[in-house]
Write a protein that holds these residues in place. Structure first.
Motif, PDB file in Angstrom:
ATOM      1  N   CYS A 173      11.078  -3.404  23.011  1.00  0.00           N
ATOM      2  CA  CYS A 173      10.840  -1.971  22.735  1.00  0.00           C
ATOM      3  C   CYS A 173       9.655  -1.473  23.557  1.00  0.00           C
ATOM      4  N   ARG A 174       8.600  -2.260  23.623  1.00  0.00           N
ATOM      5  CA  ARG A 174       7.432  -1.838  24.432  1.00  0.00           C
ATOM      6  C   ARG A 174       7.811  -1.781  25.905  1.00  0.00           C
TER       7      ARG A 174
ATOM      8  N   GLU B 120       3.104   4.669  18.297  1.00  0.00           N
ATOM      9  CA  GLU B 120       2.013   5.415  17.650  1.00  0.00           C
ATOM     10  C   GLU B 120       1.907   4.982  16.177  1.00  0.00           C
ATOM     11  N   TRP B 121       3.062   4.831  15.526  1.00  0.00           N
ATOM     12  CA  TRP B 121       3.078   4.310  14.156  1.00  0.00           C
ATOM     13  C   TRP B 121       4.388   3.568  13.920  1.00  0.00           C
TER      14      TRP B 121
ATOM     15  N   VAL C  55      12.679  -1.995  11.485  1.00  0.00           N
ATOM     16  CA  VAL C  55      11.407  -1.379  11.898  1.00  0.00           C
ATOM     17  C   VAL C  55      11.708  -0.025  12.526  1.00  0.00           C
ATOM     18  N   LEU C  56      11.058   0.995  12.040  1.00  0.00           N
ATOM     19  CA  LEU C  56      11.182   2.319  12.661  1.00  0.00           C
ATOM     20  C   LEU C  56       9.835   2.669  13.293  1.00  0.00           C
ATOM     21  N   MET C  57       9.882   3.003  14.575  1.00  0.00           N
ATOM     22  CA  MET C  57       8.638   3.309  15.295  1.00  0.00           C
ATOM     23  C   MET C  57       8.702   4.687  15.922  1.00  0.00           C
TER      24      MET C  57
ATOM     25  N   LEU D  94       9.543   9.332  21.500  1.00  0.00           N
ATOM     26  CA  LEU D  94      10.839   8.724  21.167  1.00  0.00           C
ATOM     27  C   LEU D  94      10.789   8.041  19.791  1.00  0.00           C
ATOM     28  N   SER D  95      11.892   8.151  19.082  1.00  0.00           N
ATOM     29  CA  SER D  95      12.013   7.493  17.799  1.00  0.00           C
ATOM     30  C   SER D  95      12.850   6.222  18.010  1.00  0.00           C
ATOM     31  N   CYS D  96      12.299   5.074  17.657  1.00  0.00           N
ATOM     32  CA  CYS D  96      12.938   3.788  17.990  1.00  0.00           C
ATOM     33  C   CYS D  96      13.188   2.983  16.722  1.00  0.00           C
ATOM     34  N   PHE D  97      14.446   2.640  16.506  1.00  0.00           N
ATOM     35  CA  PHE D  97      14.809   1.809  15.360  1.00  0.00           C
ATOM     36  C   PHE D  97      15.091   0.401  15.878  1.00  0.00           C
ATOM     37  N   ALA D  98      14.286  -0.555  15.461  1.00  0.00           N
ATOM     38  CA  ALA D  98      14.490  -1.952  15.876  1.00  0.00           C
ATOM     39  C   ALA D  98      14.978  -2.711  14.655  1.00  0.00           C
TER      40      ALA D  98
END
Ligand code: 89Y
Length: 341
Positions: free
Chosen positions: A187-188, A195-196, A216-218, A224-228
């Motif tokens: 993801c990175r 940010e959170w 995990v929701l970031m 961007l909203s990222c769901f891992a």
């Protein structure tokens, strides 16, 4: 250029692939191996033609420090700080398997200790080196789908992972350290820093100690909203182990990394496919092919840096940011709160 010489510390499951992956690369020479069980080190040495075998790591380091450029630590996570310290004290550069350390504080100490000792610390974090993920990144960077605003990064499987790596079943913190350290690093790699985050974990398999599901929701700094999502409890129609599946949506289109290394790119002009299979290596286990192939690419990247040409991606300093996400995820799950990073 002279060969860089190194020693391998730890000859368990992953050394069977890490060592032949090194042997794919010119410019590097494995001179000694250590394992606490001498016979296991001796077996590996015989298979891969390594001249020196030790069951005492201090002896190995003392006898070879003069010729060694670096060590490759391929042991279970609990011993990463110990072996890192021993190598750093002798002024040797270090490559260490993921996850970096057994907790956030010891990972921080590893990073700081190496900086103080003036040695380079790299983490062998290979998922971001998988061919389809590199291809996906280049599609995102090309701007073809515009500004990404939403993503799902998915590693959900029912592969019998404890058969090959039984110690994973005993970990109090399992999937976020084992697979989360890869997935959150991906993801990175794809989307930059978070940010959170907020995370929920579960243990579905009653025979293991730790959690085998984590969501995990970031919110990334880019917006961007990222769901891992990761799971070893997912009996799905199509088993995808050990592939990471990804969907990214941008303001001009989307890209989906599917099973079998296929990427589907959709814009207003339509949809097309790109295949990005991994390189094939005879020594790779077919069940892990994409991961094993990425070991070579990761080693190549770290070797180039060790040779003085720069460009290492997964330095200790960089990977510490991934480990921060792993432990922020545990903190979030434990407190049921959003964690600001
Ligand atoms: O340990 C893990 C890794 O690094 O890749 C897959 C794995 O072997 C099992 O989750």
């Amino acid at each position: 250029m002279q060969n860089l010489k190194f020693a391998v510390i730890g000859t368990g499951f992953w050394a069977n692939y890490q060592i032949p992956a090194w042997q794919e690369l010119p410019g590097v020479e494995l001179v000694a191996v250590y394992n606490r069980t001498r016979s296991r080190a001796a077996d590996i040495a015989q298979r891969f033609n390594i001249p020196n075998v030790y069951d005492n790591v201090d002896q190995l380091l003392d006898q070879h420090t003069h010729e060694l450029n670096f060590v490759d630590i391929i042991t279970d996570v609990d011993t990463h700080p110990i072996f890192t310290e021993k190598a750093a004290q002798r002024g040797l550069d270090i490559i260490c398997q993921k996850p970096m350390g057994p907790n956030l504080e010891s990972a921080r100490q590893m990073r700081d200790m190496c900086r103080q000792a003036g040695v380079r610390l790299y983490i062998h974090e290979n998922f971001r080196w998988q061919a389809p993920l590199r291809r996906l990144k280049s599609i995102l960077d090309s701007g073809e789908i515009g500004q990404p605003f939403k993503a799902r990064v998915s590693f959900c499987s029912a592969f019998p992972v404890f058969d090959n790596q039984p110690f994973l079943a005993d970990l109090e913190q399992f999937i976020l350290t084992d697979i989360g350290s890869h997935i959150l690093d991906v993801c990175r790699f794809l989307f930059g820093e978070a940010e959170w985050l907020t995370c929920q974990t579960m243990r579905v398999n009653p025979t293991i100690r730790g959690e085998d599901v984590a969501n995990v929701l970031m919110k990334m700094r880019s917006g961007l909203s990222c769901f891992a999502e990761m799971s070893y409890a997912s009996l799905l129609e199509k088993e995808s182990f050990p592939q990471t599946l990804v969907q990214v949506e941008g303001n001009l289109g989307s890209v989906v990394l599917m099973h079998d290394f296929q990427l589907r790119i959709t814009t207003k002009s339509g949809t097309y496919s790109v295949a990005a299979p991994p390189p094939q290596y005879a020594w790779a286990d077919p069940a892990y092919a994409i991961v094993h192939a990425s070991i070579v690419a990761c080693n190549r990247n770290l070797l180039t840096d060790l040779q003085g040409q720069g460009g290492a991606e997964t330095t200790g300093v960089d990977n510490f940011e991934t480990i921060r996400l792993v432990y922020a995820a545990y903190e979030s799950a434990g407190r049921n709160e959003i964690i600001f990073l």
